[in-house]
Design a protein around this motif. Structure first.
Motif, PDB file in Angstrom:
ATOM      1  N   ARG A   1       8.206   1.191  56.782  1.00  0.00           N
ATOM      2  CA  ARG A   1       8.722   2.057  56.966  1.00  0.00           C
ATOM      3  C   ARG A   1       8.616   2.662  58.727  1.00  0.00           C
ATOM      4  NH1 ARG A   1       8.826   6.826  52.805  1.00  0.00           N
ATOM      5  NH2 ARG A   1      10.001   8.303  54.557  1.00  0.00           N
ATOM      6  N   VAL A   2       7.092   2.192  58.545  1.00  0.00           N
ATOM      7  CA  VAL A   2       6.685   2.439  60.006  1.00  0.00           C
ATOM      8  C   VAL A   2       7.053   1.404  61.479  1.00  0.00           C
ATOM      9  CG1 VAL A   2       4.587   3.540  61.657  1.00  0.00           C
ATOM     10  CG2 VAL A   2       5.107   4.164  59.396  1.00  0.00           C
ATOM     11  N   PRO A   3       7.694   1.711  62.363  1.00  0.00           N
ATOM     12  CA  PRO A   3       7.666   1.526  63.673  1.00  0.00           C
ATOM     13  C   PRO A   3       6.653  -0.341  63.769  1.00  0.00           C
ATOM     14  CG  PRO A   3       8.785   2.496  63.731  1.00  0.00           C
ATOM     15  CD  PRO A   3       8.521   3.079  62.554  1.00  0.00           C
ATOM     16  N   GLN A   4       6.180  -1.216  64.328  1.00  0.00           N
ATOM     17  CA  GLN A   4       4.983  -2.322  64.094  1.00  0.00           C
ATOM     18  C   GLN A   4       4.462  -1.773  64.771  1.00  0.00           C
ATOM     19  OE1 GLN A   4       5.404  -6.053  64.344  1.00  0.00           O
ATOM     20  NE2 GLN A   4       4.442  -7.258  65.689  1.00  0.00           N
ATOM     21  N   ALA A   5       5.373  -1.496  66.369  1.00  0.00           N
ATOM     22  CA  ALA A   5       4.709  -0.663  67.527  1.00  0.00           C
ATOM     23  C   ALA A   5       3.104   0.448  67.152  1.00  0.00           C
ATOM     24  CB  ALA A   5       5.408  -0.310  68.256  1.00  0.00           C
ATOM     25  N   MET A   6       3.853   1.082  66.087  1.00  0.00           N
ATOM     26  CA  MET A   6       2.887   3.148  65.103  1.00  0.00           C
ATOM     27  C   MET A   6       2.135   2.314  64.906  1.00  0.00           C
ATOM     28  SD  MET A   6       6.091   5.480  65.205  1.00  0.00           S
ATOM     29  CE  MET A   6       7.471   6.096  65.845  1.00  0.00           C
ATOM     30  N   ILE A   7       2.534   1.086  64.371  1.00  0.00           N
ATOM     31  CA  ILE A   7       0.967   0.815  63.453  1.00  0.00           C
ATOM     32  C   ILE A   7       0.133   0.032  63.669  1.00  0.00           C
ATOM     33  CG2 ILE A   7       0.969  -1.133  61.502  1.00  0.00           C
ATOM     34  CD1 ILE A   7       3.135  -1.203  60.317  1.00  0.00           C
TER      35      ILE A   7
ATOM     36  N   ALA B   1      -9.840  -7.192  63.584  1.00  0.00           N
ATOM     37  CA  ALA B   1      -8.129  -6.254  63.675  1.00  0.00           C
ATOM     38  C   ALA B   1      -7.086  -7.094  62.746  1.00  0.00           C
ATOM     39  CB  ALA B   1      -7.294  -6.800  64.716  1.00  0.00           C
ATOM     40  N   GLU B   2      -7.345  -8.036  62.096  1.00  0.00           N
ATOM     41  CA  GLU B   2      -6.956  -8.098  61.003  1.00  0.00           C
ATOM     42  C   GLU B   2      -7.698  -7.446  59.545  1.00  0.00           C
ATOM     43  OE1 GLU B   2      -6.705 -12.976  58.896  1.00  0.00           O
ATOM     44  OE2 GLU B   2      -7.891 -12.415  59.852  1.00  0.00           O
ATOM     45  N   GLU B   3      -9.141  -7.191  59.393  1.00  0.00           N
ATOM     46  CA  GLU B   3      -9.414  -6.431  58.062  1.00  0.00           C
ATOM     47  C   GLU B   3      -8.767  -5.407  58.490  1.00  0.00           C
ATOM     48  OE1 GLU B   3     -14.071  -8.193  57.569  1.00  0.00           O
ATOM     49  OE2 GLU B   3     -13.880  -6.583  58.791  1.00  0.00           O
TER      50      GLU B   3
ATOM     51  N   SER C   1       1.666  -9.138  65.215  1.00  0.00           N
ATOM     52  CA  SER C   1       2.205  -9.460  64.881  1.00  0.00           C
ATOM     53  C   SER C   1       1.635 -10.414  64.768  1.00  0.00           C
ATOM     54  CB  SER C   1       3.336  -9.844  66.686  1.00  0.00           C
ATOM     55  OG  SER C   1       4.851 -10.384  66.577  1.00  0.00           O
ATOM     56  N   ARG C   2       0.719 -11.335  65.628  1.00  0.00           N
ATOM     57  CA  ARG C   2       0.194 -12.663  64.863  1.00  0.00           C
ATOM     58  C   ARG C   2      -0.161 -12.579  63.931  1.00  0.00           C
ATOM     59  NH1 ARG C   2      -1.490 -12.656  70.364  1.00  0.00           N
ATOM     60  NH2 ARG C   2      -3.747 -11.630  69.859  1.00  0.00           N
ATOM     61  N   LEU C   3      -0.644 -11.227  63.281  1.00  0.00           N
ATOM     62  CA  LEU C   3      -1.336 -10.744  62.747  1.00  0.00           C
ATOM     63  C   LEU C   3      -0.646 -10.853  60.811  1.00  0.00           C
ATOM     64  CD1 LEU C   3      -4.152  -7.990  63.452  1.00  0.00           C
ATOM     65  CD2 LEU C   3      -4.361 -10.466  62.986  1.00  0.00           C
ATOM     66  N   ARG C   4       0.605 -10.365  62.029  1.00  0.00           N
ATOM     67  CA  ARG C   4       1.882 -10.114  60.293  1.00  0.00           C
ATOM     68  C   ARG C   4       2.707 -11.322  59.970  1.00  0.00           C
ATOM     69  NH1 ARG C   4       5.123  -4.327  61.077  1.00  0.00           N
ATOM     70  NH2 ARG C   4       6.002  -6.178  59.587  1.00  0.00           N
ATOM     71  N   ASN C   5       2.489 -13.031  60.710  1.00  0.00           N
ATOM     72  CA  ASN C   5       3.139 -14.034  61.251  1.00  0.00           C
ATOM     73  C   ASN C   5       2.117 -15.032  61.472  1.00  0.00           C
ATOM     74  OD1 ASN C   5       5.935 -12.536  61.037  1.00  0.00           O
ATOM     75  ND2 ASN C   5       5.419 -12.270  63.021  1.00  0.00           N
ATOM     76  N   PRO C   6       1.176 -15.539  59.971  1.00  0.00           N
ATOM     77  CA  PRO C   6      -0.264 -15.820  60.728  1.00  0.00           C
ATOM     78  C   PRO C   6       0.605 -17.263  60.840  1.00  0.00           C
ATOM     79  CG  PRO C   6       0.088 -15.274  58.088  1.00  0.00           C
ATOM     80  CD  PRO C   6       1.809 -15.126  59.394  1.00  0.00           C
ATOM     81  N   LYS C   7       1.802 -18.266  61.040  1.00  0.00           N
ATOM     82  CA  LYS C   7       2.061 -18.894  61.369  1.00  0.00           C
ATOM     83  C   LYS C   7       1.937 -19.442  62.840  1.00  0.00           C
ATOM     84  CE  LYS C   7       5.134 -20.362  57.774  1.00  0.00           C
ATOM     85  NZ  LYS C   7       6.867 -19.862  57.578  1.00  0.00           N
TER      86      LYS C   7
ATOM     87  N   ILE D   1      -5.136  -1.260  68.278  1.00  0.00           N
ATOM     88  CA  ILE D   1      -4.817  -3.268  68.644  1.00  0.00           C
ATOM     89  C   ILE D   1      -3.265  -3.224  69.468  1.00  0.00           C
ATOM     90  CG2 ILE D   1      -5.740  -4.044  66.405  1.00  0.00           C
ATOM     91  CD1 ILE D   1      -3.292  -4.109  65.274  1.00  0.00           C
ATOM     92  N   LYS D   2      -2.831  -3.783  69.839  1.00  0.00           N
ATOM     93  CA  LYS D   2      -1.414  -4.754  70.469  1.00  0.00           C
ATOM     94  C   LYS D   2      -0.868  -4.929  69.963  1.00  0.00           C
ATOM     95  CE  LYS D   2      -4.125  -5.165  75.455  1.00  0.00           C
ATOM     96  NZ  LYS D   2      -3.774  -3.780  75.306  1.00  0.00           N
ATOM     97  N   PRO D   3       0.464  -4.750  70.101  1.00  0.00           N
ATOM     98  CA  PRO D   3       1.548  -5.026  69.485  1.00  0.00           C
ATOM     99  C   PRO D   3       1.919  -6.242  69.127  1.00  0.00           C
ATOM    100  CG  PRO D   3       2.503  -3.439  71.215  1.00  0.00           C
ATOM    101  CD  PRO D   3       0.779  -3.651  71.146  1.00  0.00           C
TER     102      PRO D   3
END
Length: 192
Positions: A165-171, A148-150, A183-189, A177-179
């Motif tokens: 431009r695209v909402p996170q749920a659509m990406i 998923a990360e790749e 979210s975890r992939l976008r925010n590594p912390k 993958i699940k939203p």
């Protein structure tokens, strides 16, 4: 709106003013509001669609109501359901606007006339279809062989404009993958 299409064509091939007039004579101009459909499941796709402005998506909805996005497209991209267009069978997909969009539509028979009369245009379309096939082939390979990360990192690298431009749920739907995972992939912390 046609000027955006004219600029796009001029960036790819040389076309005479008469040829542009011929192409424009078949163009159908359409504006869609955000969330408005271009095509709904069960309809027959009749148009090759050029996006002059805006952002669109192609997706299906399963029996549980889950959306599965197979494609995004933005300015200077084409969108349609190739299978439905070629076979005149009802589509299993929906195509709608993620943003207010301006489109130039060409009915199938008209588009074929343009390709027949303007060989350079036909070659340009064949090149676009070949590149699209390669992108889809690589996307399938990535979906079955990457984490998923790749997949997310590749998406952001390949399509930086979509990531903004695209909402996170659509990406997340596009990546399969699940939203929450996205979210975890976008925010590594927040990773465990």
């Amino acid at each position: 709106m046609f000027q955006a299409f004219k600029n796009y064509i001029s960036d790819h091939i040389q076309v005479s003013d008469d040829d542009f007039d011929f192409i424009e004579s078949f163009a159908v101009f359409r504006k869609l509001r955000k969330k408005q459909y271009l095509l709904q499941q069960g309809d027959v796709c009749r148009y090759n669609c050029f996006i002059a402005k805006g952002l669109m998506r192609t997706y299906s909805v399963d029996d549980k109501g889950t959306e599965h996005i197979i494609r995004f497209a933005m300015e200077n991209w084409w969108i349609s359901d190739r299978e439905s267009l070629a076979t005149a069978q009802p589509t299993k997909f929906n195509i709608d606007a993620i943003e207010d969009s301006e489109l130039i539509l060409f009915e199938k028979n008209d588009f074929e006339q343009i390709c027949e009369k303007i060989p350079a245009f036909s070659k340009m379309i064949a090149d676009i279809l070949n590149r699209g096939f390669i992108v889809n082939q690589n996307r399938i390979h990535e979906a079955i062989s990457s984490t998923a990360e790749e997949r997310y990192q590749n998406f952001v690298k390949r399509y930086p404009g979509f990531a903004l431009r695209v909402p996170q749920a659509m990406i997340a739907s596009y990546l399969g993958i699940k939203p929450e995972t996205l979210s975890r992939l976008r925010n590594p912390k927040t990773k465990s």
